[in-house]
Design a protein around this motif. Structure first.
Motif, mmCIF file in Angstrom:
data_model
loop_
_atom_site.group_PDB
_atom_site.id
_atom_site.type_symbol
_atom_site.label_atom_id
_atom_site.label_comp_id
_atom_site.label_asym_id
_atom_site.label_seq_id
_atom_site.Cartn_x
_atom_site.Cartn_y
_atom_site.Cartn_z
ATOM 1 N N LEU A 10 0.827 -1.207 0.000
ATOM 2 C CA LEU A 10 0.000 0.000 0.000
ATOM 3 C C LEU A 10 0.863 1.260 0.000
ATOM 4 O O LEU A 10 0.409 2.333 0.394
ATOM 5 N N HIS A 30 -0.477 4.622 -0.958
ATOM 6 C CA HIS A 30 -1.709 5.122 -0.342
ATOM 7 C C HIS A 30 -1.482 5.699 1.053
ATOM 8 O O HIS A 30 -2.428 6.071 1.722
ATOM 9 N N LYS A 73 -3.298 8.849 2.356
ATOM 10 C CA LYS A 73 -4.761 8.957 2.236
ATOM 11 C C LYS A 73 -5.420 8.703 3.578
ATOM 12 O O LYS A 73 -4.863 8.049 4.445
ATOM 13 N N ILE A 104 -9.939 4.645 0.618
ATOM 14 C CA ILE A 104 -9.420 3.389 0.084
ATOM 15 C C ILE A 104 -10.500 2.307 0.153
ATOM 16 O O ILE A 104 -11.493 2.446 0.855
ATOM 17 N N GLN A 119 -8.265 -2.888 0.884
ATOM 18 C CA GLN A 119 -7.098 -2.113 1.317
ATOM 19 C C GLN A 119 -7.192 -1.772 2.799
ATOM 20 O O GLN A 119 -6.206 -1.852 3.529
#
Lengths: 381, 300
Positions: free
Chosen positions: A124, A127, A130, A135, A139
């Protein structure tokens, strides 16, 4: 193998309801141990007692000999992957994963490095900045695992970790989870109501019902040698044959008269007495179905019946065959190119046969467990 | 569903039509009167009360009166202090309300709202009785040696703060509770599981989790607190005067309307600051996670 994690006579009551009754078992270091059972069987209560959210009424919980029964959750060497993930919505993925290390007051540079390592492990990396609501479910699930694993717990507790995901994703994450386990080598305690999940991932399974432990064993042991009708019916599918011992052949084999089926030969792993009531679990794939009588063979049981229902599933076909008052489920694997073969069809007279060794003698039988068996579709008489 | 920006115009027009009545109401009964107050502050005072012809900056020049900075400062700090105490008390109460089972929750909420069944003025007067130099509260405290013989509980800033907290606490509890009710308490388990003590879990996870409720509570307490008039009038005395009291004095005693209007405008500006702050804060919050409404937290 020493006893790494021990539940010693753990009991928990909620009012009059006994959620967990005298649970005693040990988990070995590094294994994936599943607590499997229907909802309300006490598996989540056991997990929450290990995590520290619920205090047992009786008994002790030990990790490597250390009694952790009364420790608050924040002081236990375990971390949990929650069913709803419980990611902190106001923190980024990075900060979610780093939360435990921050609580442990580790230096910032170290936290950053560990979080990076975890983001890589669960794939990940891009990401990290975030927020959780940006997500996908799969995730989030991986973030929840990373957030727990980063603290290097001695036991990772997984509470129905895949229940909120769809089937395809569930299967993929199951493989990933297994991969993560191989990589980090941490002991997993995996709580689930899904027997396929438990079978797929666990080294050992404890099957629970109504607060009690029914059986502990490897997936194969549980499947092939269930101790009672609940385990037999909850794990996979089966047929129950009930009868009375009519003849003791030798120390290991006897004959029994089964209602509407007649006399069968069975293997007994414990001594039986003449006239004793017995219950047998016979898995559908252990039974052969043929349109002609099978060749005589020592120890082979053969009975005649009529095909009641057929469900073709590609790799296999499920049959339900009526023998007197009993309906027997059979699974026929299609190992060969199937179109060249004439399969038994609806209303056909068929012969069923199985070896005496392939049935499993149960120690307990409860009629209500037959309701757990999968039944053919109704109304196609 | 497509992009909401590309929605056809008729819907937007419908929206205008449905907004019109409330907008008209606000215009006639709020915007215009407010504007009139602001305009009035630029008028000269009339010799027999009211206001005179022409324009004047005298009312604004009078704002420089040496007693005003102290009063404005007192108004601001008392209101901010009351807000902090109310939110500080509202958080644990909101937490308990959010965690409580249905029955307990209903009972507790009732207890929060019960004071509203009694007239506000009466309740403030009741405090005056309690805090009065010969009231039983002071007598008891003096008797127990907790406060000195010469300590007065009434007619000071402390009394105003105490009664403001008492009066505005429900306005802090209710919005925080509304947020706490939607809060996913499993998050606290997760924080504990990751090594946070229960107090840290509360501050690091619960408080940010009910952030919107806290923001609403701040606005709901701070604004009426800044405009307080009855509370400082009854329990404050001269030492506890706030801007609201000054406005009342200018209107009822001096009959100097432009002066009162200027004070009111000043108070309005002070009041608007936190509202603008809250508004900007909420805007900024809703930009990155604008998709929140649809699927917030995962359901168990």
């Amino acid at each position: 193998m020493s006893e790494f994690l021990v539940f010693d006579g753990v009991t928990k009551r909620f009012g009059d309801f006994v959620a967990v009754r005298d649970a005693s078992f040990a988990i070995e270091k590094g294994e994936i141990f599943a607590l499997l059972g229907p909802s309300g069987c006490g598996k989540t209560t056991l997990l929450r007692m290990l995590a520290g959210f619920i205090e047992p009424d009786e008994g002790r919980i030990l990790i490597e000999g250390e009694d952790i029964t009364r420790l608050p959750p924040e002081r236990r060497p375990v971390n949990t992957v929650f069913q709803s993930y419980a990611l902190f919505p106001h923190l980024t993925i990075r900060d979610n994963i780093g939360f435990g290390l921050k609580m442990a007051k580790r230096p910032k540079a170290e936290i950053d490095a560990e979080v990076d390592r975890m983001l890589d492990l669960v794939d990940l990396a891009e990401h990290g900045d975030k927020k959780p609501d940006r997500i996908s479910g799969g995730q989030k699930q991986r973030v929840a695992i990373a957030r727990a694993l980063v603290n290097k717990p001695r036991v990772l507790l997984l509470d129905e970790p895949l229940a909120a995901l769809d089937l395809k994703l569930r299967q993929r994450l199951l493989v990933e989870l297994d991969g993560i386990h191989d990589e980090v080598g941490i002991t997993f305690l995996y709580v689930t109501h899904d027997q396929t999940e438990a079978m797929a991932i666990s080294d050992r399974i404890a099957v629970m019902q109504r607060g009690g432990l029914e059986q502990i064993g490897t997936p194969a042991e549980i499947y092939e040698a269930p101790v009672n009708s609940f385990v037999a019916a909850f794990i996979g599918d089966t047929n129950f044959l009930r009868g009375k011992v009519s003849e003791i052949l030798d120390a290991e084999y006897s004959r029994a008269t089964v209602e509407s089926i007649g006399e069968i030969r069975l293997y007994n792993d414990r001594p039986l007495e003449m006239g004793e009531d017995i219950a047998l679990s016979l898995r559908p794939e252990k039974i052969r179905i043929e349109t002609h009588p099978p060749a005589e063979e020592a120890g082979l049981n053969a009975i005649e019946g009529t095909v009641d229902d057929v469900i073709y599933l590609g790799s296999l076909t499920r049959y339900w065959v009526r023998v007197g008052d009993q309906r027997i489920a059979i699974e026929k694997q299609h190992a060969r190119y199937q179109l060249d073969e004439r399969l038994p069809a609806w209303k056909d007279r068929v012969w069923l046969s199985w070896r005496a060794d392939d049935g499993c003698l149960l120690t307990d039988f409860a009629v209500e467990d037959t309701e757990l068996l999968s039944l053919p579709p109704e109304g196609d008489e | 569903m497509g992009n909401p920006r590309r929605q056809p115009n008729p819907e937007r027009r419908n929206e205008w039509w449905t907004t019109l009545p409330s907008a008209g109401w606000l215009l006639v009964f709020f915007a215009v009167p407010t504007l009139l107050i602001v305009v009035m502050s630029f008028k000269p005072a009339g010799p027999y009360g009211g206001f005179g012809e022409g324009w004047s900056l005298k009312a604004w020049a009078d704002m420089a009166h040496p007693s005003y900075p102290a009063i404005v400062w007192r108004t601001v700090w008392l209101s901010v202090a009351a807000t902090i105490v109310c939110v500080g008390l509202g958080l644990p109460v909101g937490f308990l309300l959010g965690r409580a089972d249905e029955k307990t929750r209903a009972l507790l909420l009732l207890l929060v709202v019960v004071p509203f069944w009694t007239n506000f003025l009466i309740r403030v007067y009741a405090w005056k009785v309690l805090l009065h130099p010969s009231g039983y509260l002071r007598e008891t405290l003096v008797g127990l040696g907790i406060i000195g013989e010469n300590t007065l509980l009434l007619y000071n800033e402390g009394a105003v703060l105490l009664v403001m907290v008492y009066a505005y606490l429900p306005f802090a509890i209710l919005p925080i509770y509304a947020s706490a009710e939607k809060f996913d308490f499993a998050l606290l388990d997760a924080a504990r599981d990751l090594g946070a003590s229960s107090i840290r879990a509360f501050w690091l996870v619960f408080v940010p989790g009910v952030g919107r409720g806290v923001l609403a509570a701040v606005v709901m307490v701070l604004i009426p607190a800044l405009g307080s008039y009855i509370i400082p009038d009854i329990v404050g005395g001269p030492a506890g005067e706030m801007v609201g009291n000054k406005i009342a004095q200018r209107v009822f005693i001096d009959r100097n309307w432009p002066h009162a209007a200027a004070l009111a405008t000043l108070l309005m500006i002070v009041t608007l600051l936190p509202v603008i702050f809250a508004f900007v804060q909420q805007k900024r919050e809703s930009v990155p996670d604008g998709s929140r409404k649809g699927g917030g937290k995962a359901t168990a």
